[in-house]
Design an enzyme around this catalytic site. Structure first.
Site, PDB file in Angstrom:
ATOM      1  N   ARG A 151       0.956  -3.589   7.020  1.00 35.13           N
ATOM      2  CA  ARG A 151       1.678  -2.867   7.863  1.00 35.13           C
ATOM      3  C   ARG A 151       2.717  -3.711   9.012  1.00 35.13           C
ATOM      4  O   ARG A 151       3.722  -2.929   8.960  1.00 35.13           O
ATOM      5  CB  ARG A 151       0.733  -1.675   8.671  1.00 35.13           C
ATOM      6  N   LYS A 198       0.424  -7.977  -3.080  1.00 37.01           N
ATOM      7  CA  LYS A 198      -0.886  -7.360  -3.462  1.00 37.01           C
ATOM      8  C   LYS A 198      -0.719  -5.962  -3.877  1.00 37.01           C
ATOM      9  O   LYS A 198       0.082  -5.000  -3.204  1.00 37.01           O
ATOM     10  CB  LYS A 198      -1.855  -7.431  -2.301  1.00 37.01           C
ATOM     11  N   ASP A 237       0.986  -1.061   0.006  1.00 31.42           N
ATOM     12  CA  ASP A 237       0.092  -0.036  -0.087  1.00 31.42           C
ATOM     13  C   ASP A 237       0.711   1.384  -0.145  1.00 31.42           C
ATOM     14  O   ASP A 237       0.935   1.989   1.009  1.00 31.42           O
ATOM     15  CB  ASP A 237      -0.995  -0.038   1.291  1.00 31.42           C
ATOM     16  N   ASP A 267     -19.333  -4.140 -11.947  1.00 36.81           N
ATOM     17  CA  ASP A 267     -20.008  -3.368 -13.042  1.00 36.81           C
ATOM     18  C   ASP A 267     -20.827  -4.341 -13.959  1.00 36.81           C
ATOM     19  O   ASP A 267     -21.171  -5.453 -13.334  1.00 36.81           O
ATOM     20  CB  ASP A 267     -18.747  -2.870 -13.857  1.00 36.81           C
ATOM     21  N   ASP A 312      -5.472  -6.346  -6.764  1.00 39.37           N
ATOM     22  CA  ASP A 312      -6.677  -6.127  -5.822  1.00 39.37           C
ATOM     23  C   ASP A 312      -7.584  -4.822  -6.182  1.00 39.37           C
ATOM     24  O   ASP A 312      -7.653  -3.959  -5.921  1.00 39.37           O
ATOM     25  CB  ASP A 312      -6.467  -5.958  -4.342  1.00 39.37           C
ATOM     26  N   LEU A 313      -8.385  -4.873  -7.497  1.00 32.91           N
ATOM     27  CA  LEU A 313      -9.005  -3.947  -8.063  1.00 32.91           C
ATOM     28  C   LEU A 313     -10.601  -4.052  -7.691  1.00 32.91           C
ATOM     29  O   LEU A 313     -11.195  -3.162  -8.218  1.00 32.91           O
ATOM     30  CB  LEU A 313      -8.836  -3.781  -9.415  1.00 32.91           C
ATOM     31  N   LYS A 314     -11.195  -5.309  -7.139  1.00 32.97           N
ATOM     32  CA  LYS A 314     -12.366  -5.374  -6.745  1.00 32.97           C
ATOM     33  C   LYS A 314     -13.546  -5.002  -7.870  1.00 32.97           C
ATOM     34  O   LYS A 314     -14.438  -3.946  -7.476  1.00 32.97           O
ATOM     35  CB  LYS A 314     -12.769  -4.594  -5.413  1.00 32.97           C
ATOM     36  N   LEU A 315     -13.430  -5.522  -9.101  1.00 34.92           N
ATOM     37  CA  LEU A 315     -14.351  -4.966 -10.062  1.00 34.92           C
ATOM     38  C   LEU A 315     -15.634  -5.332  -9.780  1.00 34.92           C
ATOM     39  O   LEU A 315     -16.093  -6.235  -9.176  1.00 34.92           O
ATOM     40  CB  LEU A 315     -13.873  -5.823 -11.630  1.00 34.92           C
ATOM     41  N   ASN A 318     -20.802  -7.484 -19.221  1.00 38.36           N
ATOM     42  CA  ASN A 318     -20.058  -7.190 -20.368  1.00 38.36           C
ATOM     43  C   ASN A 318     -18.776  -6.274 -20.122  1.00 38.36           C
ATOM     44  O   ASN A 318     -17.562  -6.692 -20.783  1.00 38.36           O
ATOM     45  CB  ASN A 318     -21.026  -6.776 -21.440  1.00 38.36           C
ATOM     46  N   THR A 319     -18.871  -5.369 -19.331  1.00 30.54           N
ATOM     47  CA  THR A 319     -17.564  -4.370 -18.903  1.00 30.54           C
ATOM     48  C   THR A 319     -16.818  -5.018 -18.048  1.00 30.54           C
ATOM     49  O   THR A 319     -15.671  -4.925 -18.472  1.00 30.54           O
ATOM     50  CB  THR A 319     -18.326  -3.348 -18.122  1.00 30.54           C
ATOM     51  N   THR A 336     -14.970  -5.746   5.236  1.00 36.97           N
ATOM     52  CA  THR A 336     -15.112  -6.000   6.629  1.00 36.97           C
ATOM     53  C   THR A 336     -15.373  -4.514   7.293  1.00 36.97           C
ATOM     54  O   THR A 336     -15.602  -4.411   8.365  1.00 36.97           O
ATOM     55  CB  THR A 336     -13.766  -6.551   7.186  1.00 36.97           C
ATOM     56  N   ARG A 378      -2.203  -9.686  12.227  1.00 41.51           N
ATOM     57  CA  ARG A 378      -1.423  -9.209  13.177  1.00 41.51           C
ATOM     58  C   ARG A 378      -0.410  -9.941  14.111  1.00 41.51           C
ATOM     59  O   ARG A 378      -0.978 -11.185  14.380  1.00 41.51           O
ATOM     60  CB  ARG A 378      -2.004  -8.273  14.102  1.00 41.51           C
ATOM     61  N   GLN A 425      -7.339  -2.093  12.325  1.00 46.98           N
ATOM     62  CA  GLN A 425      -7.922  -3.425  12.046  1.00 46.98           C
ATOM     63  C   GLN A 425      -8.792  -3.952  13.452  1.00 46.98           C
ATOM     64  O   GLN A 425      -8.396  -3.632  14.257  1.00 46.98           O
ATOM     65  CB  GLN A 425      -7.078  -4.637  11.829  1.00 46.98           C
TER      66      GLN A 425
HETATM   67  O1  C5P Z   1      -1.839  -2.975   6.693  1.00 47.70           O
HETATM   68  P1  C5P Z   1      -2.831  -4.086   6.924  1.00 47.70           P
HETATM   69  O2  C5P Z   1      -2.354  -5.461   7.331  1.00 47.70           O
HETATM   70  O3  C5P Z   1      -4.142  -3.850   7.662  1.00 47.70           O
HETATM   71  O4  C5P Z   1      -3.053  -4.257   5.557  1.00 47.70           O
HETATM   72  C1  C5P Z   1      -4.033  -4.998   5.083  1.00 47.70           C
HETATM   73  C2  C5P Z   1      -4.415  -4.877   3.418  1.00 47.70           C
HETATM   74  O5  C5P Z   1      -5.741  -5.861   3.317  1.00 47.70           O
HETATM   75  C3  C5P Z   1      -4.881  -3.497   3.091  1.00 47.70           C
HETATM   76  O6  C5P Z   1      -4.351  -3.231   1.860  1.00 47.70           O
HETATM   77  C4  C5P Z   1      -6.436  -3.345   3.039  1.00 47.70           C
HETATM   78  O7  C5P Z   1      -6.878  -2.441   2.173  1.00 47.70           O
HETATM   79  C5  C5P Z   1      -6.725  -4.982   2.724  1.00 47.70           C
HETATM   80  N1  C5P Z   1      -7.982  -5.261   3.305  1.00 47.70           N
HETATM   81  C6  C5P Z   1      -8.541  -5.307   4.468  1.00 47.70           C
HETATM   82  N2  C5P Z   1      -9.518  -5.908   4.955  1.00 47.70           N
HETATM   83  C7  C5P Z   1     -10.541  -6.205   3.818  1.00 47.70           C
HETATM   84  C8  C5P Z   1     -10.146  -6.231   2.674  1.00 47.70           C
HETATM   85  C9  C5P Z   1      -9.059  -5.910   2.145  1.00 47.70           C
HETATM   86  O8  C5P Z   1      -7.628  -5.086   5.352  1.00 47.70           O
HETATM   87  N3  C5P Z   1     -11.503  -6.761   4.152  1.00 47.70           N
END
Ligand code: C5P
Length: 234
Positions: free
Chosen positions: A212, A33, A10, A65, A60-63, A68-69, A120, A182, A191
């Site tokens: 992180r 990612k 990120d 739409d 991770d672009l979560k399409l 067809n698109t 989440t 974590r 989180q």
């Molecule tokens: O820094 P951290 O470990 O919290 O990063 C988690 C990654 O997973 C981030 O890119 C966050 O956008 C992504 N993510 C998430 N929870 C979700 C979907 C994606 O934390 N439900």
């Protein structure tokens, strides 16, 4: 089944991302990612560059739409040779099927395709009040995971705490990709529903997504290796 640790890169720019990945020269090349922020800032070239350096990529672009698109957009992403891509299951079974079709290359190969069930960040209360989904959140997540399986997808993105529920509904081979990881002795940041790499493995995660705890560590390579050790039990 392949299990792996995916580092959420990120970062806001190409330079920051490549500086970070440079620390892994001479080590195992981590699965990375790439999310919307970096992709929209730097475009498809950042994906090509990271692939060229030998990293598997989850784009991770979560399409979400019309079918067809999504099909045509997936054809473009498939040509980037990424390893995992995703859609929102809320786009319907028809949209997910179209995504799979677009992803499948002429030789029959394709990246893995997983679906986001409910983010989440969406609470049960907001889901019911704003989205008018009357069921409970766990029931909704399992139902959307079943839709993804029916469409032929490979799995879902979910909290590690939901992985067991998804596996029991959709079968042990249905992949769970789980952020919210974590170390037991570290900060939670923003989180909420989190667990450790070792516990995520026990609950049934196939891929853990770690941001992180690795990217902000004083020694990112050591933090990544600790994730591998705890998650893969090596
Ligand atoms: O820094 P951290 O470990 O919290 O990063 C988690 C990654 O997973 C981030 O890119 C966050 O956008 C992504 N993510 C998430 N929870 C979700 C979907 C994606 O934390 N439900």
């Amino acid at each position: 089944m392949a299990k792996d640790v995916i580092i959420a890169c990120d970062f806001a720019s190409r330079q920051q991302t490549l500086d970070f990945l440079g620390a892994f020269e001479g080590h195992r090349k981590p699965f990375v990612k790439i999310g919307m922020e970096l992709f929209y800032a730097e475009g498809p070239d950042i994906v090509r560059e990271i692939k060229r350096r030998g990293h598997p990529v989850f784009l991770d672009l979560k399409l979400h739409d019309i079918p067809n698109t999504v099909k045509k957009a997936m054809r473009v992403l498939s040509a980037l040779d990424v390893d995992i891509v995703n859609v929102h299951a809320a786009g319907t079974v028809e949209m997910m099927r179209a995504a799979l079709e677009g992803l499948t290359r002429e030789d029959g190969t394709r990246p893995l395709l997983v679906a986001v069930t409910q983010l989440t960040s969406t609470s049960e209360e907001r889901m019911q009040r704003e989205l008018l989904i009357g069921a409970g959140i766990d029931e909704t997540i399992v139902h959307y995971a079943r839709n993804a399986r029916e469409a032929g997808l490979d799995g879902v993105v979910c909290s590690p705490l939901e992985a067991a529920m998804v596996k029991s509904a959709c079968g042990p081979d249905f992949l769970t990709v789980t952020p919210g990881i974590r170390f037991a002795d570290a900060a939670k940041d923003d989180q909420v529903r989190i667990t450790t790499p070792a516990r995520a493995r026990q609950i049934g995660s196939d891929y853990i997504v770690v941001g992180r705890p690795v990217t902000a560590a004083s020694d990112p390579v050591a933090a990544y290796e600790r994730c591998l050790k705890e998650f893969l039990n090596q």
